[in-house]
Design an enzyme around this catalytic site. Structure first.
Site, PDB file in Angstrom:
ATOM      1  NE  ARG A  50      -1.768  -1.507   3.665  1.00 60.35           N
ATOM      2  CZ  ARG A  50      -2.175  -1.676   4.914  1.00 60.35           C
ATOM      3  NH1 ARG A  50      -3.451  -1.539   5.221  1.00 60.35           N
ATOM      4  NH2 ARG A  50      -1.310  -1.969   5.854  1.00 60.35           N
ATOM      5  CG  ASP A  52       0.180   7.321   3.561  1.00 60.83           C
ATOM      6  OD1 ASP A  52      -1.069   7.341   3.500  1.00 60.83           O
ATOM      7  OD2 ASP A  52       0.809   7.584   4.604  1.00 60.83           O
ATOM      8  NE  ARG A 198       5.889  10.413   3.955  1.00 59.10           N
ATOM      9  CZ  ARG A 198       4.602  10.498   4.294  1.00 59.10           C
ATOM     10  NH1 ARG A 198       3.776   9.479   4.023  1.00 59.10           N
ATOM     11  NH2 ARG A 198       4.152  11.574   4.882  1.00 59.10           N
TER      12      ARG A 198
END
Length: 265
Positions: A50, A52, A198
């Site tokens: 997945r 974001d 990130r």
């Protein structure tokens, strides 16, 4: 029933992420709607992982089963004509009935793009993190070496990450480009925790700005404390570039848990 594997490219700015959600458009929903028009039946699509909200991809992998038998060009030509302009199929192949895009993955490569110009860039605003402060790219390269290998990356996982454990292997963490223009962080690993890439980037940028010494990165990793790491870099700079596969599913990780368990990145 044939099982099809699609490789996808998308610009994720207007989406809430890969997974279907009630609060906005998703990549998964857009793809399933397009497939329903092409196939004349609803199918459920599974992905390699997945992404974001706001995150992009050039190599996302998805698969589905269908009762329809179509030539592969139908997915490259026909389906692309039914998908929104910010989502496209770049490859389509038939795979074995037991293929699982997440569990069969041997790893992924992400690229995080940063713009280090002195002024804002209208063309980069949805594809780069704009950092206007001067950056020491060589210091970030040296600091990145501390993050390679197999470790507990708890210091770089989101507080709401649901993964069973935080042990992952980072095979590559390269800092490319030059200060004052475009800088890329290329990260390859077996799998990733929620917001892990990130958070790695946000931590390295603290070093690049001169706020932290290079050795601090190793201390953060050893602490396993998210509060000690840098901020989470914004989503628009992140691109899922490639998912790696071998022949069949990979061996299970120590303790019996598949290493490919992953959250939104």
């Amino acid at each position: 029933m044939p099982r099809l594997k699609l490789t996808l490219e998308y610009e994720g700015t207007r989406y809430v992420g890969w997974q279907v959600q009630p609060n906005g458009p998703s990549i998964q929903a857009a793809l399933e709607d397009g497939l329903a028009r092409l196939l004349g039946e609803r199918v459920s699509v599974a992905s390699a992982g997945r992404t974001d909200a706001g995150v992009h991809a050039t190599g996302q992998v998805a698969c589905f089963d269908t009762s329809r038998v179509l030539p592969m060009k139908a997915y490259l030509m026909g389906l692309n004509g039914m998908l929104p302009e910010d989502l496209a199929v770049v490859d389509a192949v038939e795979v074995s009935a037991d293929f699982d895009p997440r569990r069969w993955s041997r790893g992924k490569r992400y690229r995080y793009r940063l713009s280090n110009r002195r002024t804002r860039s209208p063309l980069r605003r949805t594809t780069h993190w704009e950092v206007f402060a001067p950056l020491d790219v060589d210091a970030m390269r040296r600091a990145a070496a501390h993050l390679l290998g197999r470790h507990d990356y708890s210091a770089f996982r989101a507080s709401d990450c649901q993964a069973k454990h935080a042990v992952r292997e980072v095979r590559r963490l390269a800092v490319e480009g030059e200060a004052g223009d475009a800088v890329s962080f290329v990260v390859e690993g077996t799998a990733f925790l929620k917001h892990m890439v990130r958070n790695l980037v946000g931590t390295l940028v603290e070093v690049g700005k001169g706020r932290r010494p290079e050795a601090w990165v190793a201390e953060v990793l050893a602490s396993r404390d998210r509060k000690r790491a840098g901020p989470t870099a914004p989503p628009q700079g992140l691109v899922l570039e490639e998912v790696f596969y071998g022949e069949g599913p990979p061996p299970r990780a120590p303790g019996g848990a598949p290493d490919a368990e992953e959250e939104e990145t």
